[in-house]
Design an enzyme around this catalytic site. Structure first.
Site, PDB file in Angstrom:
ATOM      1  N   GLN A   1      78.172   5.128  60.267  1.00  0.00           N
ATOM      2  CA  GLN A   1      77.565   4.481  58.831  1.00  0.00           C
ATOM      3  C   GLN A   1      76.072   5.052  58.330  1.00  0.00           C
ATOM      4  O   GLN A   1      76.058   5.242  57.277  1.00  0.00           O
ATOM      5  CB  GLN A   1      77.560   3.253  59.119  1.00  0.00           C
ATOM      6  CG  GLN A   1      78.730   2.509  59.486  1.00  0.00           C
ATOM      7  CD  GLN A   1      78.922   0.845  59.726  1.00  0.00           C
ATOM      8  OE1 GLN A   1      77.577   0.397  59.942  1.00  0.00           O
ATOM      9  NE2 GLN A   1      79.699   0.441  59.364  1.00  0.00           N
TER      10      GLN A   1
ATOM     11  N   PHE B   1      58.694  35.246  29.082  1.00  0.00           N
ATOM     12  CA  PHE B   1      58.050  34.196  28.533  1.00  0.00           C
ATOM     13  C   PHE B   1      56.498  34.171  29.440  1.00  0.00           C
ATOM     14  O   PHE B   1      56.265  33.834  30.469  1.00  0.00           O
ATOM     15  CB  PHE B   1      58.547  32.931  28.558  1.00  0.00           C
ATOM     16  CG  PHE B   1      57.747  31.761  28.004  1.00  0.00           C
ATOM     17  CD1 PHE B   1      58.119  31.548  26.574  1.00  0.00           C
ATOM     18  CD2 PHE B   1      57.103  30.838  28.688  1.00  0.00           C
ATOM     19  CE1 PHE B   1      57.490  30.475  25.985  1.00  0.00           C
ATOM     20  CE2 PHE B   1      56.679  29.522  28.251  1.00  0.00           C
ATOM     21  CZ  PHE B   1      56.730  29.563  26.872  1.00  0.00           C
TER      22      PHE B   1
ATOM     23  N   ALA C   1      45.517  28.211  33.644  1.00  0.00           N
ATOM     24  CA  ALA C   1      46.560  27.245  32.568  1.00  0.00           C
ATOM     25  C   ALA C   1      48.088  27.418  32.922  1.00  0.00           C
ATOM     26  O   ALA C   1      48.684  28.461  32.980  1.00  0.00           O
ATOM     27  CB  ALA C   1      46.237  28.077  31.276  1.00  0.00           C
ATOM     28  N   GLY C   2      48.539  26.305  33.400  1.00  0.00           N
ATOM     29  CA  GLY C   2      49.943  26.263  33.627  1.00  0.00           C
ATOM     30  C   GLY C   2      50.708  25.213  32.738  1.00  0.00           C
ATOM     31  O   GLY C   2      51.038  25.845  31.649  1.00  0.00           O
ATOM     32  N   SER C   3      50.908  24.230  33.333  1.00  0.00           N
ATOM     33  CA  SER C   3      51.559  23.300  32.764  1.00  0.00           C
ATOM     34  C   SER C   3      50.818  22.633  31.229  1.00  0.00           C
ATOM     35  O   SER C   3      51.450  22.182  30.412  1.00  0.00           O
ATOM     36  CB  SER C   3      51.732  21.781  33.456  1.00  0.00           C
ATOM     37  OG  SER C   3      52.430  22.202  34.623  1.00  0.00           O
TER      38      SER C   3
ATOM     39  N   SER D   1      56.217  17.547  37.834  1.00  0.00           N
ATOM     40  CA  SER D   1      56.466  16.368  37.638  1.00  0.00           C
ATOM     41  C   SER D   1      55.486  15.458  37.290  1.00  0.00           C
ATOM     42  O   SER D   1      55.456  14.332  36.612  1.00  0.00           O
ATOM     43  CB  SER D   1      56.942  15.725  38.937  1.00  0.00           C
ATOM     44  OG  SER D   1      58.299  16.511  39.545  1.00  0.00           O
TER      45      SER D   1
ATOM     46  N   GLU E   1      58.095  24.880  34.132  1.00  0.00           N
ATOM     47  CA  GLU E   1      58.165  24.228  32.641  1.00  0.00           C
ATOM     48  C   GLU E   1      57.553  22.820  32.702  1.00  0.00           C
ATOM     49  O   GLU E   1      58.380  21.792  32.202  1.00  0.00           O
ATOM     50  CB  GLU E   1      59.710  24.416  32.412  1.00  0.00           C
ATOM     51  CG  GLU E   1      60.216  25.931  32.361  1.00  0.00           C
ATOM     52  CD  GLU E   1      61.421  25.963  31.796  1.00  0.00           C
ATOM     53  OE1 GLU E   1      61.775  25.278  30.842  1.00  0.00           O
ATOM     54  OE2 GLU E   1      62.224  26.902  32.131  1.00  0.00           O
TER      55      GLU E   1
END
Length: 391
Positions: free
Chosen positions: A285, A127, A134-136, A372, A369
């Site tokens: 704990q 892909f 240019a990424g996301s 965040s 892809e």
């Protein structure tokens, strides 16, 4: 684009899942260090994955795949995430962002030519979207495709392209004109890797995910016919990218939780056996609190991605849900991995320890892809759009 392509019933799918689970845990897990040290997936593992149909589990049955739907895809991704993420990367683009472009948008001729060899593993599809600028957000693409008679000539550079060194087919996004009132001007082309003008750079040296290869790809005046334009429409590219990336985000969310569950399992095992002051550290704990946080994040992530997959399959939500799932699950997995290192103490910082590798491998899931930050923008904007629609 539709995801309602499953041909496998619940009983048969459970058999597939159990077979994948056994393969991952019995064949791949014992060789994780070999994969990391050699930076490659062993040939026998690749052959077995192909024989099991893993290169085409999400490809429709009529084109040689298993035809699993997105909810079934998620269940397998949870299994794939148990081991080195590079294992899943070997066949991930065939089933995911590259293969789904053809499944959802290809012409019948394009599907007939490419999908069966993709599903069998004879063809590795790559892909080619990301560029230096240019990424996301693919709207910033600078790779150009210019019409020359009956052909298109593609020129531009792509980077961080998964499986590029092994690829037989590049699914290439390129701009045919500036965006205007008629569309984005972004088309997607099917470019065989042996086309004149295609060159692949050396394998990237990455923080983690050894065994998964990425590289820069240069398209220098690559000539293809108009039959290489996916769907035959030069304005399909942006819509195809957004569609397959949304589906891919659900898959990545599940993969992240699978890896987080492995980190939790390693943490529990270490806490129950490693002793300090004559007793297992798990009796402390504050160690139990870390385990509890890990378990809670794993449970929440598994529930969220399962729900997101069901909504995607039904068509109820193919935008907000995938982004929310990827955001929460990948960020949560990062936290679980961090806590796993903390539970292990100094041992968790040492190469050769499973949680150290997981800590490095899992970091990438918050980047590709759609980062965040991009997922936050998608969720926020969609919420405001929904309010506007309601009013």
């Amino acid at each position: 684009m539709t995801s309602k392509q499953a041909t496998v019933g619940a009983e048969d799918f459970e058999l597939i899942r159990q077979q994948v689970r056994a393969f991952v845990r019995h064949d791949v897990v014992p060789r994780e260090e070999e994969i990391a040290d050699s930076d490659a997936i062993p040939d026998d593992i690749r052959r077995k994955a192909a024989d099991m149909g893993l290169f085409g589990y999400a490809i429709p049955a009529e084109h040689g795949g298993l035809g699993l739907d997105i909810t079934q895809d998620v269940q397998l991704a949870l299994e794939f995430g148990y081991t080195s993420l590079s294992f899943r990367s070997m066949f991930g683009t065939n089933n995911g962002i590259a293969g789904q472009v053809l499944v959802g948008f290809g012409t019948e001729e394009q599907k007939s030519r490419w999908l069966e060899p993709i599903a069998s593993g004879q063809v590795v599809a790559s892909f080619a979207l990301t560029e230096p600028e240019a990424g996301s957000d693919p709207s910033g693409l600078t790779t150009k495709a210019e019409r020359d008679g009956d052909d298109w000539v593609i020129t531009g550079n792509k980077r961080f392209i998964t499986n590029a060194p092994e690829a037989d087919l590049f699914v290439v996004f390129a701009r045919t004109r500036p965006a205007d009132e008629n569309g984005t001007g972004i088309a997607v082309f099917l470019v065989p890797a042996d086309s004149a003008g295609v060159s692949v750079g050396p394998r990237d040296k990455k923080m983690g995910q050894q065994g998964a290869s990425t590289a820069e790809v240069v398209f220098d005046g690559v000539r293809v016919g108009h039959d290489a334009v996916v769907s035959g429409d030069v304005d399909t590219g942006f819509r195809a990218a957004m569609s397959v990336l949304a589906r891919g985000r659900v898959h990545i969310a599940a993969l992240a939780i699978g890896q987080a569950e492995r980190a939790l399992e390693e943490s529990v095992a270490f806490a129950s056996t490693n002793r300090q002051g004559g007793r297992p550290i798990g009796e402390n704990q504050l160690v139990q609190a870390m385990l509890a946080e890990q378990k809670t994040l794993c449970m929440a992530g598994r529930a969220l991605v399962t729900e997101a997959a069901a909504a995607y399959l039904s068509g109820a939500d193919r935008r907000l849900g995938p982004s929310a799932a990827k955001l929460f699950c990948t960020e949560s997995a990062g936290r679980v991995a961090d806590l796993a290192v903390q539970v292990h103490g100094g041992s968790g910082y040492m190469r050769g320890v499973t949680v150290e590798r997981i800590y490095r491998d899992i970091r990438l899931l918050r980047l590709y892809e759609g980062t965040s930050e991009i997922q936050k923008l998608i969720v926020g904007r969609q919420l405001l759009r929904d309010v506007g629609k309601g009013s």
